[in-house]
Design a protein around this motif. Structure first.
Motif, PDB file in Angstrom:
ATOM      1  N   ALA A   1       0.894  -1.162   0.000  1.00 35.49           N
ATOM      2  CA  ALA A   1       0.000   0.000   0.000  1.00 35.49           C
ATOM      3  C   ALA A   1       0.926   1.204   0.000  1.00 35.49           C
ATOM      4  O   ALA A   1       1.699   1.389   0.931  1.00 35.49           O
TER       5      ALA A   1
ATOM      6  N   SER B   1       2.778   4.711   0.294  1.00 35.32           N
ATOM      7  CA  SER B   1       2.757   5.810   1.247  1.00 35.32           C
ATOM      8  C   SER B   1       4.035   6.610   1.116  1.00 35.32           C
ATOM      9  O   SER B   1       5.116   6.033   0.985  1.00 35.32           O
TER      10      SER B   1
ATOM     11  N   PHE C   1       5.756  10.829   2.159  1.00 33.35           N
ATOM     12  CA  PHE C   1       5.512  12.128   2.781  1.00 33.35           C
ATOM     13  C   PHE C   1       4.910  13.147   1.812  1.00 33.35           C
ATOM     14  O   PHE C   1       3.964  13.851   2.176  1.00 33.35           O
TER      15      PHE C   1
ATOM     16  N   LEU D   1       1.278  12.526   1.673  1.00 28.39           N
ATOM     17  CA  LEU D   1       0.574  12.935   2.890  1.00 28.39           C
ATOM     18  C   LEU D   1       0.350  14.445   2.912  1.00 28.39           C
ATOM     19  O   LEU D   1      -0.721  14.922   3.298  1.00 28.39           O
TER      20      LEU D   1
ATOM     21  N   ASN E   1      -0.379   7.707  -1.806  1.00 26.83           N
ATOM     22  CA  ASN E   1      -1.315   7.099  -0.850  1.00 26.83           C
ATOM     23  C   ASN E   1      -2.675   6.827  -1.476  1.00 26.83           C
ATOM     24  O   ASN E   1      -3.122   7.541  -2.369  1.00 26.83           O
TER      25      ASN E   1
END
Ligand SMILES: Cc1ncc(COP(=O)(O)O)c(C=O)c1O
Ligand SMILES: Cc1ncc(COP(=O)(O)O)c(C=O)c1O
Lengths: 469, 469
Positions: free
Chosen positions: B82, B84, B86, B89, B308
């Protein structure tokens, strides 16, 4: 970017978002750009080498913001609200950080379990019949979907499978394709287009049930079309009732419709996408009476309950029935693909607002829509086009559709506020939807004075003009 | 909570997320809780009055974290990754702050336009044929979907409508229901369950095409089943090719399958949910050869491209064909419900990593999977069960399924690493998927030593045991 830089940039982003939301009323609610504005502003392809955060960050104001319609501006009165609140933003940061995928219990126990419990909390807040709740080991239960459209599709598919099984067991000579060809779903002529789309996806017929002069479907209207269709060999299997229709927020009569559906073996789904949030206030809960007859029910906390997109809450009454009835149930009902930890938003918002805080939010919006309604009613050039029940006012100038189109055009070209229209029967109508979390009485007053002034300007030229009819 | 408190709490949350991710390797990758753990830990219903952020915040470690499977731990080797990062985000924080809804151009011009341009960027990165790109006013184009499952469903529905129209124009005596009853879709016996589900939703038959001993579908296998089905009066209309199957990351032979589909008027959709991200590396791009025969193509940047959840990229080749072919196309192809500003994530990630940074990420994962493969191959108790092409290694102890189930059980009960199994034909196989952004060679070595030690322990007891067969 490592964790240390993320700490720094993340905090800058928090301030940027706080600034944006705090001063959003200073931004023009609707952008000036023309279609195709963005492509020439950015390169043709992705950079080979990394760019700095500063470079990306400064493009937000330069490239993105000029093309944003500011949904959270207190001057935004279009569509229906898109929920937003600080607790939900915080929960989403956490959700992104955890970045888990909740497609099974083992893939993320907390994610799966919090969702079930939060939907019980929410179900209790709107006083859903016990049967819809999961409890410790109840028969029903709730699940978070991405949208009301998705919830409608899932319930229609469940109904389709259930009906095919039943009809096939009663008429073993019929093939599945033959039964499919005779299935018919129903919804109000005021229902959202997602109901028609669900039927198209599921490969079944769909028919409109005529709403009355209050844009409401009553029992006799449904009965009439059912009788006709059964007589011509069709198999009615699904009815989607709407609570809070998209054009004018009217309410179908569940107490009449529910018993008919139950008697006729028709799955009743209730789509309360926008209006459902209001049922947390006891004074609006009566609008949900009759939900006890439904098989499934859905509303969008991401519209009006301060939970940022996406969070659409869906409950089914008899999960056990379903599990017995068709092997596919788990595929339909559970998340069949990756899902984020969406229940965190619900948890943060319900706790940090409390039921009373959320009720206040709903009541403020309803109060403001009535304020606007009263302002409209005091001006005899205008009329109100549908009963104002929650946060939406449908209004128009007494006069032609062309006149009202011209009024809307002048409103949206001035870009001081933003509205969208709808048709109610043949009438072109302006929709004033109370949307922003931060909208206050002064914004509503400003909006009305502005509309009223534009109407005055318009009517002056209009009367000397051959537009007039 | 007002903006001032959000500034404070938002920054605390940034630090919490940074801490979580920085020290995630210290947490046990799989939780200790049992099903039902959460409900007793929290109240029965939502609080009437607001709770403080502190109260909610301290429950994260107390109630949530004990039930989290840590997908971003470098000891997590289960499922597929999955994504991900920074930058993603940060983009999601901005996306939440803007909180716009992108269901039409006017609802949010920047959102609509950035999405189209970003999918052109991404399409160019994997060297998609020009026809799939939107360009200034191209024939094709890309759109962000929530999941690969959704993309498969949409392409199957588009194919269904197109085929019904065509067959009906050639055979006006056939009803839509009769045609529906004869339609049949195909996918590998290794395809993801979402393909079967798409067919179930669309109300059409689906058949497996047998994969060969490399778990690959070749042209002759498809040809065989098509010939049989056409002879018995069925109408083949849709084939979903998989690049990077879920069990073992095998690749269907597009160059053989594509021409057959084109000749037979069968819509070819390519599902490259996981593997698609690798095509940004020239050395893996050959796996996509034959995409020029496809009608639609999809992969998930939210799996392996550091964006993400949710961000699944879908392209269609001939939008214009579609628009001409069926009036429903805009309903299917565009977002038919609320959507967030998901392209921001893609923009942030592509720019802050650059193509080279993303290639490095892919190459590191592939390198690590080959490292694991070599460790397995050096131990003659084990075997590799499928060719290792990208970041997935399928392996097992030479021996019975029971033995391998026992090995997996002891691995997952030790909770030092986390794996999931699959079946390849009748064989129970362990899947080692390189997942975390921060996984390094040391973690892979640790994982292997751990597995190898558990195997030694197991084999000792197993041999003196009547499990053995
Ligand atoms: C009554 C009703 N149903 C369904 C929808 C669609 O909601 P979603 O975007 O969650 O699918 C809307 C959107 O406004 C609506 O008003
Ligand atoms: C080949 C393949 N297709 C489809 C999917 C489903 O993806 P999504 O969760 O985006 O629907 C997966 C998931 O692992 C997959 O491996």
């Amino acid at each position: 970017m490592d964790a240390a830089e993320f700490r720094k940039r993340g905090k800058e982003m928090v301030d940027y978002v706080a600034d944006y939301l705090e001063k959003i009323d200073k931004r023009q609610v609707f952008p000036d750009v023309e279609p195709g504005y963005l492509r020439p502003l950015i390169p043709d392809c992705a950079p080979q080498d990394p760019e700095s955060f500063e470079d990306v960050f400064k493009d937000i104001e330069k490239i993105i913001m000029p093309g944003v319609t500011h949904w959270h501006s207190p001057y935004f009165f279009a569509y229906f609200p898109a929920a937003s609140s600080f607790p939900a933003l915080l929960a989403d940061m956490l959700c992104g950080g955890i970045g888990c995928v909740g497609f099974s219990w083992a893939a993320s126990p907390a994610c799966t379990e919090l969702e079930t419990v939060m939907l019980d909390w929410l179900g209790k807040m709107i006083n859903l019949p016990e049967e819809f709740l999961a409890g410790k080991d109840g028969q029903g239960g709730g699940v978070i979907q991405g949208s009301a459209s998705e919830a409608t599709l899932i319930s229609l598919l469940a109904a389709r499978t259930k009906t095919i099984r039943r009809v096939q067991s009663e008429n073993p000579e019929l093939t599945e394709a033959e039964i499919m060809g005779r299935l018919v779903a129903y919804a109000s002529d005021q229902a959202h287009s997602s109901v028609e789309r669900a039927a198209l996806i599921g490969g079944v017929k769909i028919k409109n049930v005529s709403s009355d002069d209050k844009f409401t479907v009553c029992g006799s209207a449904l009965k009439k079309v059912l009788d006709e269709d059964k007589a011509s060999g069709l198999i009615p299997f699904f009815f989607c009732a709407t609570l809070g229709t998209t054009p004018c927020c009217s309410f179908d009569r569940l107490l009449e419709l529910g018993p008919i559906c139950n008697k006729e073996n028709i799955w009743m789904h209730i789509d309360a996408a926008y209006a459902g949030s209001a049922f947390i206030c006891p004074e609006f809960r009566h609008l949900l009476n009759g939900v006890e007859f439904a098989d499934s029910f859905n509303f969008n906390p991401h519209k009006w309950l301060l939970v940022n997109f996406d969070c659409s809450a869906m409950w089914v009454k008899k999960r056990s029935d379903l599990i017995g009835a068709f092997k596919l149930e788990p595929l339909y009902l559970q998340h069949h693909h990756q899902e984020r930890f969406r229940s965190l938003k619900l948890w943060f918002v319900l706790r940090m607002y409390g039921v009373t805080g959320l009720q206040e939010h709903i009541r403020k919006h309803v109060r403001l829509s009535h304020q606007f309604e009263h302002l409209v009613l005091q001006d005899e050039r205008f009329e109100i086009c549908a009963e104002v029940v929650l946060g939406l006012v449908c209004f128009r100038l007494k006069g032609s559709n062309e006149l009202n189109k011209a009024l809307l055009k002048s409103i949206n070209e001035a870009k001081k506020i933003h509205l969208v229209p709808c048709y109610l029967r043949e009438k072109f109508v302006l929709r004033f939807a109370v949307c922003s979390r931060t909208v206050e009485s002064t914004h509503v007053k400003f909006a009305w004075q502005h509309i009223s002034q534009l109407a005055t300007d318009l009517l002056q030229t209009w009367e000397h003009d051959d537009h007039q009819q």
